[in-house]
Design a protein around this motif. Sequence first.
Motif, PDB file in Angstrom:
ATOM      1  N   ALA A 128       0.701  -1.086  -0.023  1.00  0.00           N
ATOM      2  CA  ALA A 128      -0.002  -0.094  -0.077  1.00  0.00           C
ATOM      3  C   ALA A 128       0.800   1.383  -0.108  1.00  0.00           C
ATOM      4  CB  ALA A 128      -0.960   0.261   1.373  1.00  0.00           C
ATOM      5  N   HIS A 129       2.172   1.036   0.424  1.00  0.00           N
ATOM      6  CA  HIS A 129       3.235   2.193   0.212  1.00  0.00           C
ATOM      7  C   HIS A 129       2.672   3.428   1.353  1.00  0.00           C
ATOM      8  CE1 HIS A 129       4.993   0.127  -2.913  1.00  0.00           C
ATOM      9  NE2 HIS A 129       3.796   0.203  -3.595  1.00  0.00           N
ATOM     10  N   TYR A 130       2.034   2.974   2.445  1.00  0.00           N
ATOM     11  CA  TYR A 130       1.695   3.897   3.495  1.00  0.00           C
ATOM     12  C   TYR A 130       3.092   4.518   4.107  1.00  0.00           C
ATOM     13  CZ  TYR A 130      -3.210   2.779   3.602  1.00  0.00           C
ATOM     14  OH  TYR A 130      -4.663   2.563   3.475  1.00  0.00           O
ATOM     15  N   GLU A 131       3.052   5.769   4.512  1.00  0.00           N
ATOM     16  CA  GLU A 131       3.853   6.406   5.334  1.00  0.00           C
ATOM     17  C   GLU A 131       3.264   6.519   6.831  1.00  0.00           C
ATOM     18  OE1 GLU A 131       6.935   6.592   4.549  1.00  0.00           O
ATOM     19  OE2 GLU A 131       6.952   6.160   2.455  1.00  0.00           O
ATOM     20  N   TYR A 132       4.121   7.083   7.865  1.00  0.00           N
ATOM     21  CA  TYR A 132       3.366   7.205   9.072  1.00  0.00           C
ATOM     22  C   TYR A 132       4.260   8.329   9.893  1.00  0.00           C
ATOM     23  CZ  TYR A 132       7.453   4.396  10.487  1.00  0.00           C
ATOM     24  OH  TYR A 132       8.717   3.833  10.859  1.00  0.00           O
ATOM     25  N   LEU A 133       3.679   8.865  10.705  1.00  0.00           N
ATOM     26  CA  LEU A 133       4.301   9.865  11.818  1.00  0.00           C
ATOM     27  C   LEU A 133       3.815   9.268  12.980  1.00  0.00           C
ATOM     28  CD1 LEU A 133       2.749  13.048   9.972  1.00  0.00           C
ATOM     29  CD2 LEU A 133       5.058  11.978   9.724  1.00  0.00           C
ATOM     30  N   MET A 134       4.742   9.478  14.074  1.00  0.00           N
ATOM     31  CA  MET A 134       4.136   8.994  15.297  1.00  0.00           C
ATOM     32  C   MET A 134       4.922   9.518  16.494  1.00  0.00           C
ATOM     33  SD  MET A 134       5.663   5.289  15.829  1.00  0.00           S
ATOM     34  CE  MET A 134       4.432   5.122  17.505  1.00  0.00           C
ATOM     35  N   THR A 135       4.237   9.482  17.770  1.00  0.00           N
ATOM     36  CA  THR A 135       4.752  10.320  19.033  1.00  0.00           C
ATOM     37  C   THR A 135       5.960   9.568  19.608  1.00  0.00           C
ATOM     38  OG1 THR A 135       2.910   9.253  20.208  1.00  0.00           O
ATOM     39  CG2 THR A 135       2.623  11.604  19.267  1.00  0.00           C
ATOM     40  N   GLU A 136       6.843  10.006  20.610  1.00  0.00           N
ATOM     41  CA  GLU A 136       7.300   9.150  21.516  1.00  0.00           C
ATOM     42  C   GLU A 136       7.166   9.643  22.838  1.00  0.00           C
ATOM     43  OE1 GLU A 136      12.104   7.848  22.330  1.00  0.00           O
ATOM     44  OE2 GLU A 136      11.526   9.057  20.441  1.00  0.00           O
ATOM     45  N   SER A 137       5.921   9.172  23.417  1.00  0.00           N
ATOM     46  CA  SER A 137       5.415   9.841  24.529  1.00  0.00           C
ATOM     47  C   SER A 137       5.976   9.566  25.748  1.00  0.00           C
ATOM     48  CB  SER A 137       4.051   9.538  24.673  1.00  0.00           C
ATOM     49  OG  SER A 137       3.388  10.100  23.323  1.00  0.00           O
ATOM     50  N   THR A 145       2.561  15.980   3.394  1.00  0.00           N
ATOM     51  CA  THR A 145       2.892  16.545   4.583  1.00  0.00           C
ATOM     52  C   THR A 145       3.634  17.877   4.502  1.00  0.00           C
ATOM     53  OG1 THR A 145       2.950  14.161   5.393  1.00  0.00           O
ATOM     54  CG2 THR A 145       3.858  15.938   6.757  1.00  0.00           C
ATOM     55  N   LEU A 146       3.026  18.796   5.182  1.00  0.00           N
ATOM     56  CA  LEU A 146       3.581  20.094   5.475  1.00  0.00           C
ATOM     57  C   LEU A 146       4.341  20.258   6.642  1.00  0.00           C
ATOM     58  CD1 LEU A 146       0.691  22.299   4.009  1.00  0.00           C
ATOM     59  CD2 LEU A 146       2.663  21.803   2.879  1.00  0.00           C
ATOM     60  N   ARG A 147       3.877  19.955   7.576  1.00  0.00           N
ATOM     61  CA  ARG A 147       4.470  19.800   9.048  1.00  0.00           C
ATOM     62  C   ARG A 147       3.934  19.033  10.111  1.00  0.00           C
ATOM     63  NH1 ARG A 147       2.580  25.245  11.997  1.00  0.00           N
ATOM     64  NH2 ARG A 147       4.462  24.839  13.166  1.00  0.00           N
ATOM     65  N   TRP A 148       4.636  18.675  10.917  1.00  0.00           N
ATOM     66  CA  TRP A 148       4.075  17.804  11.909  1.00  0.00           C
ATOM     67  C   TRP A 148       4.842  17.821  13.191  1.00  0.00           C
ATOM     68  CZ3 TRP A 148       6.177  13.309  14.293  1.00  0.00           C
ATOM     69  CH2 TRP A 148       7.567  13.080  13.946  1.00  0.00           C
ATOM     70  N   TYR A 149       4.301  17.634  14.295  1.00  0.00           N
ATOM     71  CA  TYR A 149       4.910  17.661  15.556  1.00  0.00           C
ATOM     72  C   TYR A 149       4.091  17.249  16.835  1.00  0.00           C
ATOM     73  CZ  TYR A 149       2.530  22.064  15.703  1.00  0.00           C
ATOM     74  OH  TYR A 149       1.594  23.189  15.803  1.00  0.00           O
ATOM     75  N   PRO A 150       4.665  16.421  17.893  1.00  0.00           N
ATOM     76  CA  PRO A 150       3.773  16.001  19.186  1.00  0.00           C
ATOM     77  C   PRO A 150       3.541  17.199  19.965  1.00  0.00           C
ATOM     78  CG  PRO A 150       6.223  15.615  19.224  1.00  0.00           C
ATOM     79  CD  PRO A 150       6.138  16.309  18.187  1.00  0.00           C
ATOM     80  N   ILE A 151       2.550  17.236  20.652  1.00  0.00           N
ATOM     81  CA  ILE A 151       2.015  18.048  21.600  1.00  0.00           C
ATOM     82  C   ILE A 151       1.886  17.414  23.075  1.00  0.00           C
ATOM     83  CG2 ILE A 151       0.173  19.870  22.089  1.00  0.00           C
ATOM     84  CD1 ILE A 151      -0.613  19.850  19.405  1.00  0.00           C
ATOM     85  N   ARG A 152       2.710  18.065  23.980  1.00  0.00           N
ATOM     86  CA  ARG A 152       2.804  17.233  25.248  1.00  0.00           C
ATOM     87  C   ARG A 152       1.888  17.806  26.258  1.00  0.00           C
ATOM     88  NH1 ARG A 152       7.508  15.051  27.339  1.00  0.00           N
ATOM     89  NH2 ARG A 152       7.331  14.197  25.021  1.00  0.00           N
ATOM     90  N   VAL A 153       1.024  16.949  26.967  1.00  0.00           N
ATOM     91  CA  VAL A 153       0.049  17.239  27.838  1.00  0.00           C
ATOM     92  C   VAL A 153       0.884  17.124  29.156  1.00  0.00           C
ATOM     93  CG1 VAL A 153      -2.188  16.566  28.693  1.00  0.00           C
ATOM     94  CG2 VAL A 153      -1.511  16.210  26.344  1.00  0.00           C
ATOM     95  N   GLU A 154       0.805  18.096  29.931  1.00  0.00           N
ATOM     96  CA  GLU A 154       1.504  18.243  31.217  1.00  0.00           C
ATOM     97  C   GLU A 154       0.533  17.493  32.175  1.00  0.00           C
ATOM     98  OE1 GLU A 154       4.504  19.103  31.817  1.00  0.00           O
ATOM     99  OE2 GLU A 154       4.632  19.667  30.002  1.00  0.00           O
ATOM    100  N   PRO A 155       1.164  16.759  32.829  1.00  0.00           N
ATOM    101  CA  PRO A 155       0.126  15.826  33.983  1.00  0.00           C
ATOM    102  C   PRO A 155      -0.469  16.728  35.079  1.00  0.00           C
ATOM    103  CG  PRO A 155       2.183  14.902  33.613  1.00  0.00           C
ATOM    104  CD  PRO A 155       2.321  16.193  32.923  1.00  0.00           C
ATOM    105  N   ARG A 156      -1.471  16.790  35.586  1.00  0.00           N
ATOM    106  CA  ARG A 156      -2.124  17.429  36.657  1.00  0.00           C
ATOM    107  C   ARG A 156      -1.758  16.530  37.868  1.00  0.00           C
ATOM    108  NH1 ARG A 156      -8.160  19.480  34.589  1.00  0.00           N
ATOM    109  NH2 ARG A 156      -7.153  21.159  33.148  1.00  0.00           N
ATOM    110  N   GLN A 157      -2.185  17.330  39.082  1.00  0.00           N
ATOM    111  CA  GLN A 157      -1.850  16.258  40.469  1.00  0.00           C
ATOM    112  C   GLN A 157      -2.607  15.144  40.345  1.00  0.00           C
ATOM    113  OE1 GLN A 157      -2.992  18.496  43.900  1.00  0.00           O
ATOM    114  NE2 GLN A 157      -2.221  17.205  45.233  1.00  0.00           N
TER     115      GLN A 157
END
Length: 314
Positions: free
Chosen positions: A98-107, A126-138
């Motif tokens: 299928a020749h898929y490409e992929y993007l992924m996080t390293e969380s 693809t133009l741009r991509w990046y991970p978005i970090r979620v800061e943990p709550r208490q």
Amino acid sequence: MNIATLLLGIFTFVELNCENLFDCDHDSLKDDTEWTAEGMRHWTKKRYWKKVNNIGREIIACGEDGEGWALPDMAVLTEVENDSVLRDLTKRSLLRNAHYEYLMTESPDLRGIDVAILYSPMSFCTLRWYPIRVEPRQGMRPTRDILYASGIVGSGDTLHVFAVHAPSRFGGEKETRPYRMAVAERLCQAVDSIRSINHEAQIIVAGDFNDTHSDPALLYCYEHGLQNIAYKARGRHGAEGTYKYQGDWSSIDNILGSETLAQKVMQYFVADKPYLLEEDKNYGGVKPRRTFYGYTYDGDGYSDHLPLVLKLRF
């Protein structure tokens, strides 16, 4: 992918929780020892490759809509471990042609599970991509990053994509609600930043929210200009949602879209192919055929979630 489909401007989008798609190797920085040959699940290479090919088959099947078939253009995948798993899925499994490409996080997720976006380069440049970090709550454990990507689709339009896997309800829905709200708030910050530049931006958000369409985290997203465009999706073989727990179907897997994106929706459904289901002996009807029931292995299983499929016309 399918030239006729590209000419028609049809874009097939899939959301799928792969249910613990781990490789067999221990990552010393993660709590993943149960997913090794020596671990409690006896996760051998044979079992791993069976799972990888099953997920590949499942994605391929999502291209059938009752009227025809074409490979999906994009898929948001959750519960995938790392780059090596996605490389095997795209380059060495049933999906290899299928020749898929992929993007992924390293969380920072303690178990090491991440989110990924699978896409056809013919359908999404693809133009741009990046991970978005979620800061943990208490009291909140580190969770999965949100994955963002933008690209050009066949029509020349720019599509903004967010992949989400919010914290589970383990420990109680009310007690863990603030954790999912933290993800929703971080997500909406990113969505708002795009809409502040282009209010007509075409935005799609997909993943396992561990919440249904009427829960607080989703309601918060609606307040920020997103619509839940597939929560009424049903299958053709008995599925009344993407996930079944103690006899009750629900859709904790969601696809949200901006108003401009929602206007392009042609069709949505749960891909409940018969081989993805089995008889629900305890509660009646059918349920997803998963890989493990506790620690009991089913080699013919796929996932405890069913794929959610959306067709758009650009």
